[in-house]
Motif scaffolding. Sequence first.
Motif, PDB file in Angstrom:
ATOM      1  N   VAL A  30       0.836  -1.197   0.000  1.00 43.35           N
ATOM      2  CA  VAL A  30       0.000   0.000   0.000  1.00 43.35           C
ATOM      3  C   VAL A  30       0.876   1.254   0.000  1.00 43.35           C
ATOM      4  O   VAL A  30       1.863   1.342   0.746  1.00 43.35           O
ATOM      5  CB  VAL A  30      -0.941   0.035   1.228  1.00 43.35           C
ATOM      6  N   ARG A  31       0.506   2.225  -0.835  1.00 40.66           N
ATOM      7  CA  ARG A  31       1.106   3.555  -0.793  1.00 40.66           C
ATOM      8  C   ARG A  31      -0.031   4.561  -0.663  1.00 40.66           C
ATOM      9  O   ARG A  31      -1.038   4.467  -1.386  1.00 40.66           O
ATOM     10  CB  ARG A  31       1.921   3.849  -2.055  1.00 40.66           C
ATOM     11  N   THR A  32       0.085   5.489   0.261  1.00 37.70           N
ATOM     12  CA  THR A  32      -1.008   6.433   0.498  1.00 37.70           C
ATOM     13  C   THR A  32      -0.529   7.866   0.335  1.00 37.70           C
ATOM     14  O   THR A  32       0.646   8.184   0.557  1.00 37.70           O
ATOM     15  CB  THR A  32      -1.596   6.259   1.920  1.00 37.70           C
ATOM     16  N   THR A  33      -1.484   8.731  -0.031  1.00 34.02           N
ATOM     17  CA  THR A  33      -1.224  10.157  -0.149  1.00 34.02           C
ATOM     18  C   THR A  33      -2.506  10.927   0.160  1.00 34.02           C
ATOM     19  O   THR A  33      -3.605  10.382   0.031  1.00 34.02           O
ATOM     20  CB  THR A  33      -0.723  10.527  -1.561  1.00 34.02           C
ATOM     21  N   GLY A  34      -2.345  12.180   0.541  1.00 37.38           N
ATOM     22  CA  GLY A  34      -3.507  13.013   0.846  1.00 37.38           C
ATOM     23  C   GLY A  34      -3.869  13.972  -0.261  1.00 37.38           C
ATOM     24  O   GLY A  34      -4.727  14.844  -0.070  1.00 37.38           O
ATOM     25  N   ASN A  35      -3.248  13.837  -1.452  1.00 32.54           N
ATOM     26  CA  ASN A  35      -3.547  14.761  -2.546  1.00 32.54           C
ATOM     27  C   ASN A  35      -3.516  14.060  -3.890  1.00 32.54           C
ATOM     28  O   ASN A  35      -2.968  12.959  -4.028  1.00 32.54           O
ATOM     29  CB  ASN A  35      -2.570  15.939  -2.539  1.00 32.54           C
ATOM     30  N   ALA A  36      -4.108  14.714  -4.887  1.00 35.36           N
ATOM     31  CA  ALA A  36      -4.211  14.130  -6.219  1.00 35.36           C
ATOM     32  C   ALA A  36      -2.908  14.231  -6.998  1.00 35.36           C
ATOM     33  O   ALA A  36      -2.618  13.360  -7.836  1.00 35.36           O
ATOM     34  CB  ALA A  36      -5.341  14.822  -6.992  1.00 35.36           C
ATOM     35  N   SER A  37      -2.108  15.272  -6.747  1.00 33.46           N
ATOM     36  CA  SER A  37      -0.881  15.457  -7.533  1.00 33.46           C
ATOM     37  C   SER A  37       0.117  14.327  -7.298  1.00 33.46           C
ATOM     38  O   SER A  37       0.765  13.848  -8.240  1.00 33.46           O
ATOM     39  CB  SER A  37      -0.250  16.813  -7.206  1.00 33.46           C
ATOM     40  N   THR A  38       0.249  13.896  -6.054  1.00 30.46           N
ATOM     41  CA  THR A  38       1.153  12.776  -5.769  1.00 30.46           C
ATOM     42  C   THR A  38       0.645  11.494  -6.418  1.00 30.46           C
ATOM     43  O   THR A  38       1.427  10.720  -6.994  1.00 30.46           O
ATOM     44  CB  THR A  38       1.301  12.577  -4.252  1.00 30.46           C
ATOM     45  N   LEU A  39      -0.648  11.262  -6.315  1.00 30.99           N
ATOM     46  CA  LEU A  39      -1.232  10.091  -6.957  1.00 30.99           C
ATOM     47  C   LEU A  39      -0.945  10.121  -8.460  1.00 30.99           C
ATOM     48  O   LEU A  39      -0.553   9.104  -9.047  1.00 30.99           O
ATOM     49  CB  LEU A  39      -2.742  10.039  -6.715  1.00 30.99           C
ATOM     50  N   TRP A  40      -1.118  11.270  -9.093  1.00 33.69           N
ATOM     51  CA  TRP A  40      -0.887  11.385 -10.532  1.00 33.69           C
ATOM     52  C   TRP A  40       0.583  11.098 -10.879  1.00 33.69           C
ATOM     53  O   TRP A  40       0.870  10.443 -11.885  1.00 33.69           O
ATOM     54  CB  TRP A  40      -1.293  12.769 -11.010  1.00 33.69           C
ATOM     55  N   ARG A  41       1.504  11.552 -10.038  1.00 32.92           N
ATOM     56  CA  ARG A  41       2.926  11.302 -10.294  1.00 32.92           C
ATOM     57  C   ARG A  41       3.226   9.805 -10.235  1.00 32.92           C
ATOM     58  O   ARG A  41       3.948   9.271 -11.079  1.00 32.92           O
ATOM     59  CB  ARG A  41       3.780  12.061  -9.277  1.00 32.92           C
ATOM     60  N   TRP A  42       2.636   9.126  -9.239  1.00 35.47           N
ATOM     61  CA  TRP A  42       2.841   7.684  -9.136  1.00 35.47           C
ATOM     62  C   TRP A  42       2.305   6.966 -10.379  1.00 35.47           C
ATOM     63  O   TRP A  42       2.947   6.057 -10.916  1.00 35.47           O
ATOM     64  CB  TRP A  42       2.141   7.133  -7.892  1.00 35.47           C
ATOM     65  N   VAL A  43       1.121   7.380 -10.813  1.00 32.09           N
ATOM     66  CA  VAL A  43       0.511   6.740 -11.984  1.00 32.09           C
ATOM     67  C   VAL A  43       1.383   6.962 -13.219  1.00 32.09           C
ATOM     68  O   VAL A  43       1.637   6.038 -13.998  1.00 32.09           O
ATOM     69  CB  VAL A  43      -0.915   7.284 -12.214  1.00 32.09           C
ATOM     70  N   GLU A  44       1.840   8.188 -13.410  1.00 29.38           N
ATOM     71  CA  GLU A  44       2.692   8.484 -14.571  1.00 29.38           C
ATOM     72  C   GLU A  44       3.989   7.675 -14.547  1.00 29.38           C
ATOM     73  O   GLU A  44       4.503   7.279 -15.610  1.00 29.38           O
ATOM     74  CB  GLU A  44       3.032   9.975 -14.591  1.00 29.38           C
ATOM     75  N   ASP A  45       4.501   7.419 -13.345  1.00 29.57           N
ATOM     76  CA  ASP A  45       5.746   6.646 -13.212  1.00 29.57           C
ATOM     77  C   ASP A  45       5.517   5.151 -13.351  1.00 29.57           C
ATOM     78  O   ASP A  45       6.472   4.364 -13.230  1.00 29.57           O
ATOM     79  CB  ASP A  45       6.403   6.936 -11.858  1.00 29.57           C
ATOM     80  N   GLY A  46       4.268   4.732 -13.575  1.00 25.32           N
ATOM     81  CA  GLY A  46       3.975   3.319 -13.777  1.00 25.32           C
ATOM     82  C   GLY A  46       3.804   2.535 -12.496  1.00 25.32           C
ATOM     83  O   GLY A  46       3.803   1.289 -12.520  1.00 25.32           O
ATOM     84  N   GLU A  47       3.654   3.209 -11.378  1.00 25.99           N
ATOM     85  CA  GLU A  47       3.503   2.505 -10.105  1.00 25.99           C
ATOM     86  C   GLU A  47       2.047   2.086  -9.880  1.00 25.99           C
ATOM     87  O   GLU A  47       1.120   2.689 -10.398  1.00 25.99           O
ATOM     88  CB  GLU A  47       3.967   3.402  -8.955  1.00 25.99           C
ATOM     89  N   GLY A  48       1.895   1.062  -9.059  1.00 28.02           N
ATOM     90  CA  GLY A  48       0.564   0.647  -8.629  1.00 28.02           C
ATOM     91  C   GLY A  48      -0.157  -0.273  -9.596  1.00 28.02           C
ATOM     92  O   GLY A  48       0.019  -0.194 -10.819  1.00 28.02           O
ATOM     93  N   ASP A  49      -0.971  -1.166  -9.020  1.00 28.08           N
ATOM     94  CA  ASP A  49      -1.819  -2.075  -9.805  1.00 28.08           C
ATOM     95  C   ASP A  49      -3.292  -1.731  -9.656  1.00 28.08           C
ATOM     96  O   ASP A  49      -4.127  -2.247 -10.388  1.00 28.08           O
ATOM     97  CB  ASP A  49      -1.580  -3.523  -9.330  1.00 28.08           C
ATOM     98  N   LEU A  50      -3.603  -0.878  -8.680  1.00 29.21           N
ATOM     99  CA  LEU A  50      -4.989  -0.478  -8.433  1.00 29.21           C
ATOM    100  C   LEU A  50      -4.970   0.872  -7.724  1.00 29.21           C
ATOM    101  O   LEU A  50      -4.095   1.130  -6.888  1.00 29.21           O
ATOM    102  CB  LEU A  50      -5.709  -1.516  -7.556  1.00 29.21           C
TER     103      LEU A  50
END
Length: 482
Positions: A30-50
């Motif tokens: 699990v990786r957690t964040t309190g904002n959308a910008s961090t989530l977007w950076r993770w997604v762009e970097d190819g991280e996460g399966d869900l």
Amino acid sequence: MTMPTVLVADDDRSIRTVLTQALGRSGYQVRTTGNASTLWRWVEDGEGDLVITDVVMPDENGLDLIPRIKRVRPELRIVVMSAQSTLMTAVKATQRGAFEYLPKPFDLKELLSVVDRALVAPQPRLPDAAPPPEGEDRLPLIGRSMVMQDIYRIIARLTTSDLTVMVNGESGTGKELVARALHDYGRRRTGPFVAINMAAIPRELIESELFGHERGAFTGATNRNQGRFEQAAGGTLFLDEIGDMPPEAQTRLLRVLQEGEFTTVGGRQPIKANVRIVAATHRDLRQAIRAGAFREDLFYRLNVVPIRLPPLRERPEDIPILARHFLDKVQQSGLPAKRLADTAVERLQSHRWPGNVRELENLMRRLAALYPQETLTGEVISAELLETAIHDEPVPAGGEPERLAAAVERHIRQFLNASHDGMPMRDIYDKVIAEVERPLIQMTLASTRGNQIKAAAMLGLNRNTLRKKIRDLEIPVVRGIG
């Protein structure tokens, strides 16, 4: 084997903690964040399966983030959570590509089940419906109760398909509103929405109304007329009170559903049925099938996706929201602004609402329009004024016999169940009759202030017969005239 990684975005620290612990115990990273910008950076970097994301975050709306995620990583599943648990939220989440929508507060076991399914489910085709209309004031259905949340989720999923839907519920629960939501938020929204009430049309005219007729097809048919199937081409056909459809029309409708085409009355050229069908009824169609009044094969053709709308008494937590909504609506139409006292809200929630949401709306309109402003204390509707207004509420036309029958049926079922526990069967008739007679006579006497002569006339009873019933049923006598 590396376990899947779940990315969680929520500005509520406590929710992030709960999800981290629950998902971790289930073996997920699990990786957690309190904002959308961090989530977007993770997604762009190819991280996460869900992805699990909240809607309202400090820097961006989670719903607006979904299309961006889908453009760069279309295979990534997204689960949306929201405390803004409205139909619009569910529809937007679904139509923008979310795998699932969960209202807050969510059930942790359900969320874990959704995560498990999302990671193994085949990749769905993205919905092709146009964006839903904006604006909270456009919501056709209102309520935050869990039963309404389930309905929102069903409607949201159905907007991406043309599946036939059967809506069941008591009069006044909003069955046509569900049909309109399926149309307005679905991929046929640019086509017409056409409604026909089977109970309001003479049975000899129903086939002509549905399928149209040719000139000369019957006496008085001087022109060719389109039926509702043709009028609804490319859109949605709402068949209200389908349980009142006569047998011959049922047969023709079944043929249309089976073959996808129909002919007009008196016509020979087949016409393609290009409509999405939503049917509705307040009747128990399975009981009608057993009675031979409704075709079983037609029922299964229509009941592809059943939606049960609960009566208002089953979702009392929605009553304050609905009442405020209706008072706001009448204020927008130019009537005085009013609000309910807390005690008045409690009284609303204790009422049985035989006319359901329609009755509540009518009550709020009457409170705003008919009761003088000077009867209110600082624009606040008191419980006492509300009590007066409720007693003045007219019975919805045509509804009372069925509601009474339904109530009696529930009591009879209780007596029958009790009989299996030792109550002699011979007592049931007298007990049921007493259950109906006692409140009927009591309320009639109350309305005449104890005047037994007037009460007997209202009941259609001989005065001596009424007196005997009062004595036998041990009804307290209100001392008055007669």
